[in-house]
Write a protein that holds these residues in place. Sequence first.
Motif, PDB file in Angstrom:
ATOM      1  N   GLU A  46     -67.185  29.688  36.636  1.00 25.97           N
ATOM      2  CA  GLU A  46     -67.268  30.718  37.672  1.00 25.97           C
ATOM      3  C   GLU A  46     -66.508  31.970  37.262  1.00 25.97           C
ATOM      4  N   LEU A  47     -65.297  31.789  36.729  1.00 27.26           N
ATOM      5  CA  LEU A  47     -64.517  32.947  36.279  1.00 27.26           C
ATOM      6  C   LEU A  47     -65.205  33.650  35.114  1.00 27.26           C
ATOM      7  N   LYS A  48     -65.741  32.886  34.191  1.00 24.19           N
ATOM      8  CA  LYS A  48     -66.427  33.478  33.047  1.00 24.19           C
ATOM      9  C   LYS A  48     -67.605  34.336  33.489  1.00 24.19           C
ATOM     10  N   SER A  49     -68.444  33.780  34.356  1.00 21.56           N
ATOM     11  CA  SER A  49     -69.659  34.508  34.759  1.00 21.56           C
ATOM     12  C   SER A  49     -69.331  35.754  35.560  1.00 21.56           C
ATOM     13  N   LEU A  50     -68.209  35.735  36.277  1.00 21.46           N
ATOM     14  CA  LEU A  50     -67.833  36.892  37.088  1.00 21.46           C
ATOM     15  C   LEU A  50     -67.119  37.957  36.264  1.00 21.46           C
ATOM     16  N   TYR A  51     -66.129  37.555  35.451  1.00 21.67           N
ATOM     17  CA  TYR A  51     -65.256  38.527  34.801  1.00 21.67           C
ATOM     18  C   TYR A  51     -65.710  38.956  33.409  1.00 21.67           C
ATOM     19  N   LEU A  52     -66.245  38.031  32.618  1.00 22.13           N
ATOM     20  CA  LEU A  52     -66.540  38.381  31.226  1.00 22.13           C
ATOM     21  C   LEU A  52     -67.526  39.532  31.072  1.00 22.13           C
ATOM     22  N   PRO A  53     -68.655  39.558  31.799  1.00 24.89           N
ATOM     23  CA  PRO A  53     -69.568  40.696  31.624  1.00 24.89           C
ATOM     24  C   PRO A  53     -68.916  42.040  31.948  1.00 24.89           C
ATOM     25  N   LYS A  54     -68.036  42.055  32.958  1.00 25.55           N
ATOM     26  CA  LYS A  54     -67.383  43.304  33.370  1.00 25.55           C
ATOM     27  C   LYS A  54     -66.327  43.737  32.352  1.00 25.55           C
ATOM     28  N   LEU A  55     -65.598  42.763  31.814  1.00 25.74           N
ATOM     29  CA  LEU A  55     -64.581  43.082  30.810  1.00 25.74           C
ATOM     30  C   LEU A  55     -65.225  43.530  29.504  1.00 25.74           C
ATOM     31  N   ILE A  56     -66.271  42.838  29.092  1.00 24.44           N
ATOM     32  CA  ILE A  56     -66.937  43.163  27.833  1.00 24.44           C
ATOM     33  C   ILE A  56     -67.594  44.533  27.884  1.00 24.44           C
ATOM     34  N   SER A  57     -68.149  44.885  29.045  1.00 28.20           N
ATOM     35  CA  SER A  57     -68.803  46.182  29.191  1.00 28.20           C
ATOM     36  C   SER A  57     -67.817  47.330  29.308  1.00 28.20           C
ATOM     37  N   GLY A  58     -66.558  47.010  29.602  1.00 28.73           N
ATOM     38  CA  GLY A  58     -65.556  48.054  29.803  1.00 28.73           C
ATOM     39  C   GLY A  58     -65.532  48.591  31.215  1.00 28.73           C
ATOM     40  N   GLU A  59     -66.309  47.996  32.111  1.00 32.69           N
ATOM     41  CA  GLU A  59     -66.240  48.411  33.521  1.00 32.69           C
ATOM     42  C   GLU A  59     -64.885  48.032  34.109  1.00 32.69           C
ATOM     43  N   TRP A  60     -64.379  46.854  33.708  1.00 30.59           N
ATOM     44  CA  TRP A  60     -63.063  46.398  34.125  1.00 30.59           C
ATOM     45  C   TRP A  60     -62.177  46.263  32.885  1.00 30.59           C
ATOM     46  N   SER A  61     -60.869  46.300  33.079  1.00 30.89           N
ATOM     47  CA  SER A  61     -59.929  46.123  31.969  1.00 30.89           C
ATOM     48  C   SER A  61     -58.996  44.961  32.281  1.00 30.89           C
ATOM     49  N   GLY A  62     -58.333  44.460  31.239  1.00 33.38           N
ATOM     50  CA  GLY A  62     -57.473  43.292  31.402  1.00 33.38           C
ATOM     51  C   GLY A  62     -56.050  43.556  30.952  1.00 33.38           C
ATOM     52  N   THR A  63     -55.104  42.841  31.560  1.00 33.66           N
ATOM     53  CA  THR A  63     -53.690  42.955  31.199  1.00 33.66           C
ATOM     54  C   THR A  63     -53.094  41.566  31.001  1.00 33.66           C
ATOM     55  N   MET A  64     -51.862  41.545  30.532  1.00 34.45           N
ATOM     56  CA  MET A  64     -51.117  40.315  30.299  1.00 34.45           C
ATOM     57  C   MET A  64     -49.760  40.470  30.968  1.00 34.45           C
ATOM     58  N   ASN A  65     -49.445  39.612  31.931  1.00 35.90           N
ATOM     59  CA  ASN A  65     -48.206  39.723  32.702  1.00 35.90           C
ATOM     60  C   ASN A  65     -47.289  38.533  32.420  1.00 35.90           C
ATOM     61  N   LEU A  66     -46.340  38.740  31.514  1.00 39.41           N
ATOM     62  CA  LEU A  66     -45.369  37.696  31.191  1.00 39.41           C
ATOM     63  C   LEU A  66     -43.956  38.104  31.584  1.00 39.41           C
ATOM     64  N   THR A  67     -43.533  39.264  31.098  1.00 40.73           N
ATOM     65  CA  THR A  67     -42.125  39.643  31.121  1.00 40.73           C
ATOM     66  C   THR A  67     -41.626  39.957  32.528  1.00 40.73           C
ATOM     67  N   GLU A  68     -40.393  39.507  32.813  1.00 38.63           N
ATOM     68  CA  GLU A  68     -39.696  39.834  34.049  1.00 38.63           C
ATOM     69  C   GLU A  68     -38.313  40.365  33.685  1.00 38.63           C
ATOM     70  N   PRO A  69     -37.638  41.025  34.619  1.00 40.20           N
ATOM     71  CA  PRO A  69     -36.333  41.611  34.273  1.00 40.20           C
ATOM     72  C   PRO A  69     -35.361  40.618  33.641  1.00 40.20           C
ATOM     73  N   GLN A  70     -35.367  39.378  34.092  1.00 35.63           N
ATOM     74  CA  GLN A  70     -34.443  38.369  33.581  1.00 35.63           C
ATOM     75  C   GLN A  70     -35.099  37.431  32.579  1.00 35.63           C
ATOM     76  N   ALA A  71     -36.385  37.628  32.310  1.00 44.18           N
ATOM     77  CA  ALA A  71     -37.120  36.711  31.435  1.00 44.18           C
ATOM     78  C   ALA A  71     -37.982  37.509  30.470  1.00 44.18           C
ATOM     79  N   GLY A  72     -37.395  37.826  29.309  1.00 41.69           N
ATOM     80  CA  GLY A  72     -38.148  38.537  28.286  1.00 41.69           C
ATOM     81  C   GLY A  72     -38.810  37.547  27.355  1.00 41.69           C
TER      82      GLY A  72
END
Length: 563
Positions: free
Chosen positions: A143-169
């Motif tokens: 379900e996630l693949k069919s919804l998000y991948l076409p939009k991300l691949i086309s560049g209509e949507w963009s993606g980020t990575m959220n790991l770091t926190e003030p106390q957790a680098g």
Amino acid sequence: MTYTAPVEQIEFILNKVVSFPQLAGTELFAEATPETTSAILTEAGKLAGEVIAPVNRAGDLTPAALENGKLRSSPGYADAFRALAEGGWIGVSANPEYGGMGLPQALNMAVNEMVASGCLALQLNPMLTQGQIEALEHHGSDELKSLYLPKLISGEWSGTMNLTEPQAGSDVGALTTKATRNDDGTYTVTGQKIFITWGDSDVTENVCHLVLARLPDGGQGTRGISLFMVPKFIPDADGNPGVANDLRVVSLEHKLGIHGSPTCVMSFEGAKGWLVGEEHKGMAAMFTMMNAARLGVGVQGVAQAEAALQQATEYAAERVQMGPIIRHPDVRRMLAESRAEVFAARAICLACATALDMARATGSDDWAARAALLTPIAKAYGTDIGIRVCDTAVQVHGGMGYIEETGAAQYLRDVRITAIYEGTNGIQAMDLVGRKLSDGGAAAMALLDEILDGAKAAQADQPELAEQVWQAAETLRETTLELLDRDLNERFAGAVPYLSAFSRVLGAAFHLLAALRGGNRALARVYITRILPHFAADLAAARADLADLEAIDEAVLLGRMAG
């Protein structure tokens, strides 16, 4: 800023130096023919030089800004990104089932290098999106693949990575962002993240955040962390951006460089999210994205070095001080050594990408091990060289390099972050001597055996250079065996110089191979006679006793005259 994509050099490395031609013989990458490769690189080069590079300076002078809670991108970024997306360049290696080209990662990395040379701050957006695409391809539900991948691949949507926190680098396991289960199968995510590259955007319709968070029953440390897709706008029934999610950009960081890239402090305030992968196993899914990003960052280092070196060489050819300064021995040394370093770093990155492709196409554990071994080397060496060459480029300009109007300083400011993010280069080195040698050194020894065999084969044609490469590889092999007998802390103390030595030996091997196959022999000689010898000092430092470091009192590190 002007930039001409080094298409010929990249093609030569792909076709003559690394194992890329083997890919066309596999079923998965049968379309990666020389003709297709040349066409892709040529068109991407035009885009990078004619569309992307012209916005680089504007992004530096007019940074991304947060105005009344809304992100305003730098001038020209929206049009440049649209050209990138509409050309299909975000999906070069993505699954054709969702709109990608399905081409090798090595070709994608070559394209990414050219785009990053044009404008690193802008290229960070599609690079992270590509990493998210790969993570979803491997770990997302259908379900996630069919919804998000076409939009991300086309560049209509963009993606980020959220790991770091003030106390957790780098200690990701210390994060405090929480997630709770909802009755409808979704999750509620609450917490704050920092240093989120392109955490908001006005060049795409939606921003899709992959967020690490801990469920109430998640254990301590990284093993209890889960990964969630948390979009800026919740997709409606038709898959289009709907209502705003409960998240916001708190502020933008004020940075040394990459001013056009909005680095955000993100607040997730009960935002709705969807699980990616399994509960409590989010790091496995995130590592897919992180490993892709690590190679991508190594390529960014090469990209900035290439662009800075082009400008410095052009300046040296035009600047007259008792003749064009490009004829002065020391200027010529700086330019020649920089060009040799760029070639070596580019070859290492493309070799790593090709190993990833071969592993995927053949299912070979040996190729997978080769890719894993080369990833920290590509990331650290690519970015170290990026910084070194950009710094040298300022020196070539002389006093004019210190003047912002020439643009030379921007490359140095922009590239400096690459040695820090996606795991500092020290972490990459520890990964190399730790996890990547945990197989008893099998993958490292297999690579060194190839270098030794290659040097022997080159004896008839290039005896002097081949002998130097053979001796260096043999010494590195002996040091690797010595490190395998040490505990991890002792290895870690010399990890950075060990990675540097490995990089230099590998770079020399690629230069030697290139010289045998029609490359520039003079450039190979510069690398092997002037740069490779530094490996000996690196290995001496790698073998140094940990006790020497532990014996230094912290007061001494603070500058006090302790005993």
